[in-house]
Design an enzyme around this catalytic site. Structure first.
Site, PDB file in Angstrom:
ATOM      1  N   HIS A  27      -4.294   0.247   6.229  1.00  0.00           N
ATOM      2  CA  HIS A  27      -5.146   1.409   6.501  1.00  0.00           C
ATOM      3  C   HIS A  27      -5.552   1.448   7.967  1.00  0.00           C
ATOM      4  CE1 HIS A  27      -6.525   2.181   2.055  1.00  0.00           C
ATOM      5  NE2 HIS A  27      -5.224   2.253   2.235  1.00  0.00           N
ATOM      6  N   TYR A  65      -6.209   6.869   7.711  1.00  0.00           N
ATOM      7  CA  TYR A  65      -7.505   6.185   7.649  1.00  0.00           C
ATOM      8  C   TYR A  65      -8.072   5.883   9.033  1.00  0.00           C
ATOM      9  CZ  TYR A  65      -6.989   5.478   2.607  1.00  0.00           C
ATOM     10  OH  TYR A  65      -6.861   5.683   1.252  1.00  0.00           O
ATOM     11  N   CYS A 111       0.859  -1.187   0.000  1.00  0.00           N
ATOM     12  CA  CYS A 111       0.000   0.000   0.000  1.00  0.00           C
ATOM     13  C   CYS A 111       0.889   1.228   0.000  1.00  0.00           C
ATOM     14  CB  CYS A 111      -0.897  -0.012   1.237  1.00  0.00           C
ATOM     15  SG  CYS A 111      -1.941   1.461   1.422  1.00  0.00           S
ATOM     16  N   ASP A 112       0.512   2.239  -0.752  1.00  0.00           N
ATOM     17  CA  ASP A 112       1.361   3.425  -0.845  1.00  0.00           C
ATOM     18  C   ASP A 112       1.071   4.474   0.223  1.00  0.00           C
ATOM     19  OD1 ASP A 112      -1.012   4.568  -1.683  1.00  0.00           O
ATOM     20  OD2 ASP A 112      -0.351   5.012  -3.697  1.00  0.00           O
ATOM     21  N   ARG A 144     -16.535  11.057  -2.388  1.00  0.00           N
ATOM     22  CA  ARG A 144     -15.182  11.043  -2.935  1.00  0.00           C
ATOM     23  C   ARG A 144     -15.172  10.452  -4.354  1.00  0.00           C
ATOM     24  NH1 ARG A 144     -10.394  13.015  -3.920  1.00  0.00           N
ATOM     25  NH2 ARG A 144      -8.816  11.435  -4.248  1.00  0.00           N
TER      26      ARG A 144
END
Length: 441
Positions: free
Chosen positions: A201, A263, A171-172, A283
């Site tokens: 997250h 998150y 995950c970035d 979003r």
């Protein structure tokens, strides 16, 4: 002569692909590519990105043998690395993931809560198919997976492919945070050595060492408390992302031990976050009308102009560069430290062994070597175990076709909590996802 690699990008029609291509050009001396193939099941969408890629690579990376395709054999045969970034159901389903929960009075978000549950259950089947297809044509390829929600996907793939040690879920967002810390501190993030634990997250930085071994976390927390927090690429970010980063200050104030993944705000402050979300314009709409529109317009313009020299692409450097850096560290046995998702097996000593945790690891040619975390405190353990139970029950629900497990999962999720609300949301999501999910009993 340095080895060159054959690489495939799965999800070639993604708005993230142009940035990834630009990162490959920027890093061509670090991770040389012989053959690059883009694959997507949506031909028209990929064509726009593919024609842009032809122009970009002709100017910046002419030695690469490039193509884009809808053929699995062409995409997967004789490849060394497969970069996966798919979105099952596209933005149409993402919009439903966000709007259905909001219409029923709970958080609607892409990877968190009920929206993440819906997206995760859609992603599992496609990811299993991709890995089976890759292994049919390239049994030793490294599969680097960005597909969200990474926690649910990683848990499902752990069960189906327990012996495949060349699947790495990444995950970035931790990288985005590290680069943002660099901006706040006025330092190069590449020198940082992070200590991090959690789930995807859903994690925390406990230390952030510089090249001399000094922990920068106390200084960083002090600056954030005084000035707030913005992403490294704030000038390119939509307003919702700026608001997301701004909430880090609140989280550090309330829980000052560590620096949180952004998150976590959905789990710390679900009522507050719910009050700030617009059920009519989420979003997903922001992305469709913003980044999506701008990226495809710019790709079409570049293809028509026949040059990418004046390209003004909207992209996230961390997203593109991180996956290339991970591939480089594996390919050339660099042994660099990155935050990745791995089976626990004692990394966090007081969390169950088969949890898919997100931690720092040294990446070598033989795969990741995780850095031990040890015991974590009661609050963080409690938070993690609740979220972990939700993730495992969600995957159980998928494989067992179990309505009961799905209801348990959503009831446990901190963005919902109420079983009656969880049932209401689950029923609505089942109807919306009937073309993607298994039949629940």
């Amino acid at each position: 002569m340095r080895r060159k690699f054959n690489v495939s990008i799965i999800g070639g029609g993604s708005t993230w692909t142009p940035g990834l291509l630009m990162s490959m050009c920027k890093m061509k001396d670090r991770f040389p590519i012989n053959k690059l193939t883009m694959y997507d099941i949506v031909e028209d969408r990929q064509k726009v990105i593919g024609e842009f890629a032809k122009v970009l690579l002709r100017e910046e990376y002419p030695e690469v043998n490039f193509s884009y395709t809808t053929s699995k054999e062409e995409a997967y045969k004789d490849v060394d690395f497969v970069f996966v970034q798919i979105r099952t159901g596209g933005y149409k389903m993402r919009e439903l993931d966000e709007k259905i929960p909001l219409s029923l009075g709970v958080i609607g978000q892409e990877t968190c809560g009920a929206g993440g549950f819906a997206y995760g259950l859609r992603s599992i089947g496609d990811m299993i198919e991709i890995i089976n297809d890759v292994r049919e044509y390239s049994k030793d390829a490294w599969i680097l997976n960005y597909t969200n929600p990474a926690a649910i996907v990683a848990e499902a793939l752990r069960r189906v492919f327990p012996d495949d040690k060349r699947i790495l879920n990444i995950c970035d967002q931790p990288v985005n945070l590290l680069r943002s810390y660099g901006r706040v501190l006025g330092r190069n993030a590449e020198e940082f050595e992070p200590v991090y634990f959690g789930l995807n997250h859903f994690g925390w930085f406990t230390n952030l060492y510089d090249g001399e071994g000094r922990d920068l976390l106390p200084e960083l927390k002090e600056i954030i408390n005084e000035r707030g927090f913005i992403p490294v690429d704030a000038e390119q970010r939509d307003k919702s992302w700026l608001d997301t980063y701004a909430m880090v200050k609140d989280m550090v104030k309330d829980f000052p031990d560590y620096l949180p993944n952004t998150y976590l705000q959905y789990y710390y402050y679900p009522d507050y976050k719910l009050s700030k979300l617009n059920p009519d314009y989420t979003r997903a709409n922001e992305v469709i009308n913003g980044r999506e529109k701008r990226v495809f317009e710019e790709c079409a313009r570049v293809a028509k102009a026949g040059t990418a020299k004046d390209c003004e692409m909207v992209h996230n450097d961390a997203h593109g560069e991180f996956i290339v850096e991970v591939a480089e560290s594996i390919a050339f046995n660099k042994g660099r430290i990155y935050i990745v998702i791995l089976e626990n097996n004692g990394i966090i000593s007081n969390i169950q062994e088969d949890a898919m945790v997100e931690v720092a690891a040294v990446l070598t040619a033989n795969g990741p070597r995780p850095l031990a975390v040890g015991k974590i405190g009661t609050f963080y353990k409690g938070m993690m175990e609740s979220q972990l139970a939700y993730e495992k029950l969600a995957v159980d629900a998928y494989f067992e076709g179990s309505y009961g497990k799905a209801l348990q999962a959503l009831t446990l999720n901190r963005t919902i909590v109420s079983a009656k609300k969880a049932r209401e949301v689950l029923n609505a999501l089942i109807e919306a996802n009937k073309d993607y999910w298994p039949e629940f009993k």
